[in-house]
Design an enzyme around this catalytic site. Structure first.
Site, mmCIF file in Angstrom:
data_model
loop_
_atom_site.group_PDB
_atom_site.id
_atom_site.type_symbol
_atom_site.label_atom_id
_atom_site.label_comp_id
_atom_site.label_asym_id
_atom_site.label_seq_id
_atom_site.Cartn_x
_atom_site.Cartn_y
_atom_site.Cartn_z
ATOM 1 N N HIS A 36 22.870 24.419 25.193
ATOM 2 C CA HIS A 36 23.148 24.807 26.069
ATOM 3 C C HIS A 36 21.614 26.296 25.379
ATOM 4 O O HIS A 36 21.821 27.117 24.970
ATOM 5 C CB HIS A 36 24.033 25.259 26.730
ATOM 6 C CG HIS A 36 25.074 24.986 27.206
ATOM 7 N ND1 HIS A 36 25.093 24.046 28.335
ATOM 8 C CD2 HIS A 36 25.989 23.855 26.138
ATOM 9 C CE1 HIS A 36 25.542 23.238 27.940
ATOM 10 N NE2 HIS A 36 26.725 22.990 27.435
ATOM 11 N N HIS A 44 31.021 16.083 23.490
ATOM 12 C CA HIS A 44 32.124 16.576 22.611
ATOM 13 C C HIS A 44 33.850 15.878 22.811
ATOM 14 O O HIS A 44 34.494 16.196 22.786
ATOM 15 C CB HIS A 44 32.147 17.855 23.147
ATOM 16 C CG HIS A 44 32.234 17.922 24.471
ATOM 17 N ND1 HIS A 44 32.814 17.158 25.588
ATOM 18 C CD2 HIS A 44 31.221 18.913 25.484
ATOM 19 C CE1 HIS A 44 32.554 17.746 26.964
ATOM 20 N NE2 HIS A 44 31.609 19.084 26.551
ATOM 21 N N ASP A 83 26.932 21.663 20.694
ATOM 22 C CA ASP A 83 27.344 21.737 22.568
ATOM 23 C C ASP A 83 26.782 23.616 22.606
ATOM 24 O O ASP A 83 27.635 25.086 22.754
ATOM 25 C CB ASP A 83 28.322 22.202 22.580
ATOM 26 C CG ASP A 83 28.858 21.957 23.838
ATOM 27 O OD1 ASP A 83 28.058 22.849 24.734
ATOM 28 O OD2 ASP A 83 30.156 21.879 24.129
ATOM 29 N N HIS A 140 26.908 33.197 25.106
ATOM 30 C CA HIS A 140 27.448 33.946 26.535
ATOM 31 C C HIS A 140 27.303 35.787 25.663
ATOM 32 O O HIS A 140 27.176 35.582 24.903
ATOM 33 C CB HIS A 140 28.944 33.722 26.225
ATOM 34 C CG HIS A 140 29.152 32.285 27.262
ATOM 35 N ND1 HIS A 140 28.904 32.072 28.070
ATOM 36 C CD2 HIS A 140 29.744 31.675 26.531
ATOM 37 C CE1 HIS A 140 28.967 31.026 28.219
ATOM 38 N NE2 HIS A 140 29.847 30.663 27.820
#
Length: 428
Positions: A58, A230, A303, A307
């Site tokens: 991401h 995942h 993955d 954040h």
């Protein structure tokens, strides 16, 4: 064109040899190679691997640049030994059109720390109701071949079937986030003894397993490719193993954190351990390791989910789900798979470079370390062991579950088509 001689490296963990890079390619391998006109890197027995490929990253750009950007994410990738990453579609706006995937692809080209291949959304807005522009994204400059609504499950069986049928025409793959939404409403962690004791909403294994079972049957019916993101439970392993025994075209990934961490850590109520799918039990962890070793699970994917501080430093229920992983993935795999004797370094190369490159069709990546091949390489000091310090991460975010934990292995050098992106552990 510059030359680099990597001297005395254990290629895929084998006997020490020299590797000569000339321009963008590997010119020669062997022993006693001439260093004339070349910059010399003394490997001193460190392990040389093909550049790692992450099928599940991401990068957050566009839209959440406070978490990560293509620049910071690819710098983190290079620091972790990656030369190619596949960027998930849950950006703002969602990567569900040719325009957005091309934007991400071009940003990767501009920054140059690793190749960036966008993953296109399966459905418009990740809403699960209408197929996105799969063909247009594939025919764009980005040439998208992997599609996923990761973060959300394609829960409608009819939509999933149509997606599988559509991508079959150009050899694409649907990467499924297996989570039946009706079974996980209000879920906060793995459903089991720990969730009952803590009074947190449980996330049952069957919510993952039921979607995987459905989707391998759909893939078999359509004759298309499905990839399971995942994978996290022992039951999921058995379903994938059964599907492969039937000749169904399914592949699966496991994350480093699901190979090492368990739901017992949630007792701390530290939101750094909140992730989707959740950390499972010790039994699940052992089953995942064995499945990765025997090939039931095909690859390791990070993955990587960055954040900002405020989204994780809060009460558990309000915290965002996800962990950063690009810069620690190889160390966790060494800890759980190599140092335990379940895999050798050639097996690591298979699961972290060769196979993910094949699944995602990452051109020029996942290639043998031999003459004539692109010089996408990573050099690893496997003897190193030390604590993880997120203050030194290249990623914009610091939400790692390993802070202060001692892990083995350290990537010292990364080369992307012969150009060093990491030298002596420092980004160029």
């Amino acid at each position: 064109m510059s030359k680099t001689l990597i001297r005395g490296a254990k290629v895929l963990g084998g006997e020490a040899q020299d590797v000569l890079i000339d321009g963008e390619t590997i010119a020669e391998t062997g022993t006693g190679l001439s260093a004339e006109g070349a910059e010399v890197v003394e490997a001193d027995g460190r392990v040389l691997l093909p550049g790692l490929v992450d099928l599940h990253t991401h990068l957050r750009e566009p839209g959440r640049e406070d978490s990560e950007t293509v620049l910071t994410g690819t710098r983190a990738a290079a620091a972790g030994g990656y030369t190619s990453v596949f960027a998930m579609a849950n950006t703002f706006p969602v990567a569900d059109t040719a325009g957005v995937v091309e934007q991400v692809w071009r940003l990767g080209k501009e920054h140059g720390y690793c190749d960036v291949q966008p993953i296109g959304a399966v459905t418009v807005g990740l809403e699960g109701r209408k197929l996105a522009e799969l063909g247009a994204m594939h025919e764009s400059a980005a040439q998208v071949t992997v599609f996923s609504d990761d973060g959300k499950c394609v829960h409608d069986a009819v939509i999933m079937r149509r997606a599988l049928e559509y991508v079959k025409a150009f050899g694409g793959v649907i990467a499924q986030h297996a989570q039946e939404p009706r079974l996980t409403e209000g879920a906060q962690m793995n459903e089991g003894v720990v969730s009952a004791e803590l009074g947190l909403g449980g996330w049952p294994a069957v919510a993952e397993e039921s979607i995987i079972a459905r989707d391998v049957l759909l893939a078999d019916h359509v004759g298309s490719r499905v990839h399971i993101c995942h994978l996290s439970t022992a039951g999921s392993v058995e379903i994938v193993r059964w599907a492969k025994s039937r000749g169904i075209d399914v592949t699966a990934e496991v994350t480093p954190h699901h190979l090492l961490l368990t739901d017992e850590l949630v007792r701390t109520y530290n939101p750094v351990y909140k992730v989707n799918p959740p950390l499972r039990t010790e039994r699940d962890v052992m089953a995942l390791r064995e499945a990765l070793a025997d090939g039931t699970i095909d690859i390791v994917a990070t993955d990587h989910a960055p954040h900002p501080h405020e989204d994780k430093d809060c009460e558990w229920a309000a915290a965002a789900m996800g962990m950063v992983g690009l810069e620690t993935a190889l160390s966790v795999v060494q800890e759980t798979m190599v140092d335990t004797g379940l895999l050798d370094w050639a097996g690591v190369a298979e699961r972290m470079s060769f196979t993910p490159a094949r699944i995602g069709r990452a051109e020029g990546h996942g290639r043998p370390v031999s003459a004539g091949e692109p010089a996408n390489l990573t050099l690893v000091d496997t003897a190193y062991r030390g604590p993880v310090d997120p203050a030194g991460f290249a990623s914009r975010s610091r939400n790692t579950p390993y802070e202060g934990r001692e892990l083995p292995g350290r990537v010292t050098h990364t080369w992307l088509r012969g150009k060093a992106t990491l030298v002596d552990g420092k980004l160029t």
